[in-house]
Design an enzyme around this catalytic site. Structure first.
Site, PDB file in Angstrom:
ATOM      1  CG  ASP A 160      -9.416   3.186   0.465  1.00 52.06           C
ATOM      2  OD1 ASP A 160      -8.512   2.837  -0.104  1.00 52.06           O
ATOM      3  OD2 ASP A 160      -9.249   3.497   1.862  1.00 52.06           O
ATOM      4  CG  ASP A 163      -2.270   0.784   1.069  1.00 54.18           C
ATOM      5  OD1 ASP A 163      -2.338   1.323   0.013  1.00 54.18           O
ATOM      6  OD2 ASP A 163      -3.149   0.566   1.833  1.00 54.18           O
TER       7      ASP A 163
END
Length: 697
Positions: free
Chosen positions: A253, A201
């Site tokens: 997201d 990430d």
């Protein structure tokens, strides 16, 4: 004379084949680690479990993935995301070699034990990390495992990395050999735990060196680990992400963070605005997806019934877009509370097949709330998705077959319901509720025809004063050299194709034209036909590119060209009869592995020993009935396997070979339908041979 000229044209075009079949631009090569030949499927902890993962919750989701039947459909990854670590005031706490320490209160048995639990269920285990080295590692100056280097040698303490949990991650100095050694030690630890999937990430344009280091490290472990990048990666570096990884997040997201709990946790997990925003990014990123590397639209938020967030129509549109985009299907919802409505969506074999066909769809219509997407599958079928992305009011969404990429009628099947809609002549439309979708399979029932009156005409007119033409008319060339008709034609794949021009020449002299295919041309005569109402066809063979091609017929004399009715396109290549095992949909522990002697250089290992460990191939049969299927595989000794066609009664056979490096074959007979079929290879109780390829007799 015409025959001789056509032969010359064929020869000239064949000599120019390399130029004609080259794509306008060469796409970047996908990662060659042999993984994610098809998009990954499974579950990730972030959306529902969020910041509070633990051993009990992860096991419960793994149990539910199996008991729900999802794993049998190919959803096999159980991925532990962020917040499994232990932190103090200085950031991540670390082990003796500077790697993140796992919070023992959350995972008292350790990560390896959790991975073992997941593997015992025939599933695969995923893990999470971000770039850099923890501040605590530098403060303690921990050694780099297996080297004389220490954390202080490899850390750039003037710069920090993006991190969403404990922060305090220094950048690594990759000019120092200890930096790669540190990443190697971390990757080796993960491999020893049994990690099958790694999400890194916080990736952006400044972290390419980190992604390269992790790619090298994961390969060096010798364990197949699916490599995923997150999140909101810049498209300017798309070629880099594709070269290094198996998937990459194209936006932020998908979660709305609008729930009632801490940090917006709880339901709803997402809302329609977070889903519908993916349409534009999916369209922009589409050219970069393909076997081995996929555009990741983030988690699939289906599984909470009609409670909150997105209604049933919107959830079907959510699933449809993810399927059309060939994005990983990683569920984010609570699998222990699946509703029957959502489970039916997630296990729809027709939708899963669209996702797993290895083709990312193109958007061809975007007008207000109306969108249409299309893809052409390997067997020549077109998959078409129509959407009303609005939040109020019904809308009629339509598309012509020529916009989709073919002409003539097509047999249409509704892929959500499975209902046959019959033969549809030239266009398709549906009136959709707000947020609703329609997903269809269109199978052309005739050769692709391109009417001259619909082509691009230069110095000519459309007329209809001579009988016998097709469509609404024909093109009468102006009597000048350089008058032309230009067709935009679509080919399913690169290769030789038959191009048939229907024309009439009522004069007493030939009317030669230059035929240019994607810019490479040669000249051919079009002899007299005796009358303007007498139509003849001239067929040539030329190599076409996969996708769009331009075919232009230009007059070379002052007489102009003949009257031109249409161009028919038909591939001269037969439907594929051989199918590589690694091109199939893998489930459970099945994994692609290199095999020098195998067709395509690869095979599929770890088939069998549990119902979930299987390979499913989509094959095409010209007619219905019994069909011989030759299976090539490798095995040391004798092993049995079963083949099930279209979910029917399986046929069991054995394969005997000298070792796992030498392909051997056996033949079974299975009943196939005309058109698309699925062949599932499995063994519920013991390991099957490794699968190389399948050939239809």
């Amino acid at each position: 004379m015409l025959k001789r000229k056509l032969a010359s044209l064929v020869t000239a075009l064949a000599l120019a084949g390399a130029a004609l079949t080259a794509a306008p631009s060469t796409p970047a090569a996908a990662s060659d680690n042999g993984l994610s030949i098809r998009p990954a499927m499974g579950w990730s902890s972030w959306s529902f479990v969020r910041r509070w993962p633990d051993e009990t919750k992860m096991k419960a989701q793994a149990d539910a993935l199996v008991s729900s039947g999802l794993s049998a459909k190919g959803y096999v990854y159980i991925n532990l995301d962020d917040f499994y670590q232990k932190c103090d005031a200085n950031g991540f706490m670390v082990d003796s070699f500077g790697r993140w320490a796992v919070d023992a209160a959350k995972f008292p048995s350790g990560i390896k034990a959790l991975a073992d639990y997941v593997h015992a269920k025939g599933l695969k285990f995923g893990f999470y990390v971000t770039p850099g080295i923890a501040k605590n590692a530098v403060t303690r100056n921990t050694p780099v495992e297996g080297t004389s280097y220490h954390a202080a040698d490899i850390a750039d303490t003037t710069q920090t990395h993006k991190n969403y949990n404990c922060k305090n991650m220094y950048r690594l100095k990759y000019s120092h050999p200890g930096a790669q050694a540190f990443i190697n030690s971390w990757a080796n630890q993960m491999a020893s735990w049994g990690v099958d999937y790694l999400k890194i990430d916080g990736v952006d344009a400044t972290t390419i060196a980190d992604v390269e280091a992790w790619d090298r490290a994961l390969r060096a472990t010798g364990r197949p680990i699916n490599f995923a990048l997150s999140n909101n990666l810049p498209i300017a570096q798309a070629a880099t992400w594709k070269r290094l990884a198996n998937s990459w997040r194209t936006q932020g997201d998908v979660e709305c963070y609008c729930g009632p709990g801490p940090n917006g946790s709880g339901f709803p997990l997402t809302d329609w605005s977070h889903i519908s925003s993916r349409f534009n990014s999916a369209a922009s990123w589409q050219p970069h997806a393909g076997p081995g590397g996929w555009n990741d639209l983030d988690s699939l938020q289906i599984g909470n019934g009609d409670q909150v967030g997105i209604n049933a129509d919107q959830r079907r549109s959510h699933m449809t877009l993810w399927a059309m985009a060939a994005t990983p299907l990683l569920l984010g919802t609570d699998l222990t509370a699946l509703t029957s409505v959502d489970l039916a969506m997630l296990t729809n074999d027709r939708l899963i097949a669209v996702n797993q066909d290895g083709v990312a769809a193109q958007r061809i219509i975007s007008s207000g709330v109306n969108q249409v997407w299309r893809k052409r599958e390997a067997n020549g079928d077109y998959i078409v998705a129509l959407f009303n992305t609005g939040t109020s009011g019904a809308s009629t969404v339509g598309v012509t077959w020529s916009q989709v990429g073919f002409s003539g009628p097509a047999e249409v099947t509704n892929l959500w319901s499975g209902a046959a809609e019959g033969t549809v002549a030239s266009s398709y439309s549906a009136t959709l509720r707000p947020g609703e979708t329609r997903l269809i399979r269109a199978r052309p029932t005739a050769t692709d025809r391109y009417e001259a009156e619909s082509a691009t005409i230069s110095q000519g007119v459309v007329e209809s004063n001579h009988a016998g033409y097709s469509g609404t008319g024909f093109v009468n060339y102006d009597n000048v050299a350089g008058s032309s008709v230009s067709f935009q034609v679509n080919a399913a794949a690169a290769g030789q194709a038959s191009l048939t021009l229907r024309y009439a020449n009522g004069t007493t002299v030939n009317r030669p034209m230059t035929i240019a295919v994607n810019g490479t041309s040669t000249t051919v005569d079009f002899p007299v036909t005796g009358a303007w109402t007498t139509w003849q066809s001239a067929t040539i063979t030329a190599p076409l590119n996969a996708g769009a091609n331009t075919v232009t017929a230009t007059a070379t004399t002052a007489n102009g060209g003949p009257n031109l009715d249409y161009l028919d396109l038909a591939s001269t290549a037969p439907p594929p009869s051989a199918y590589e095992g690694e091109a199939g949909a893998l489930s459970g522990a099945a994994v692609v592995s290199s095999c020098t002697a195998c067709s395509g250089g690869s095979k599929v290992r770890f088939i069998g020993n549990a119902p979930a460990n299987a390979v499913t191939l989509t094959v095409t049969s010209a007619s219905a009935g019994p069909r011989e299927v030759t299976i090539a595989g490798t095995v040391g000794g004798t092993r049995s396997f079963s083949v099930s066609a279209n979910g029917g009664v399986p046929v069991t056979a054995t394969l005997t070979g000298p070792d796992f490096n030498t392909p051997v074959t056996t033949t079974v007979t299975v009943p196939l339908n005309a058109g698309t079929n699925t062949l599932r290879f499995f063994n519920d109780t013991a390991y099957a041979p490794d699968l190389d390829r399948v050939t239809l007799g």
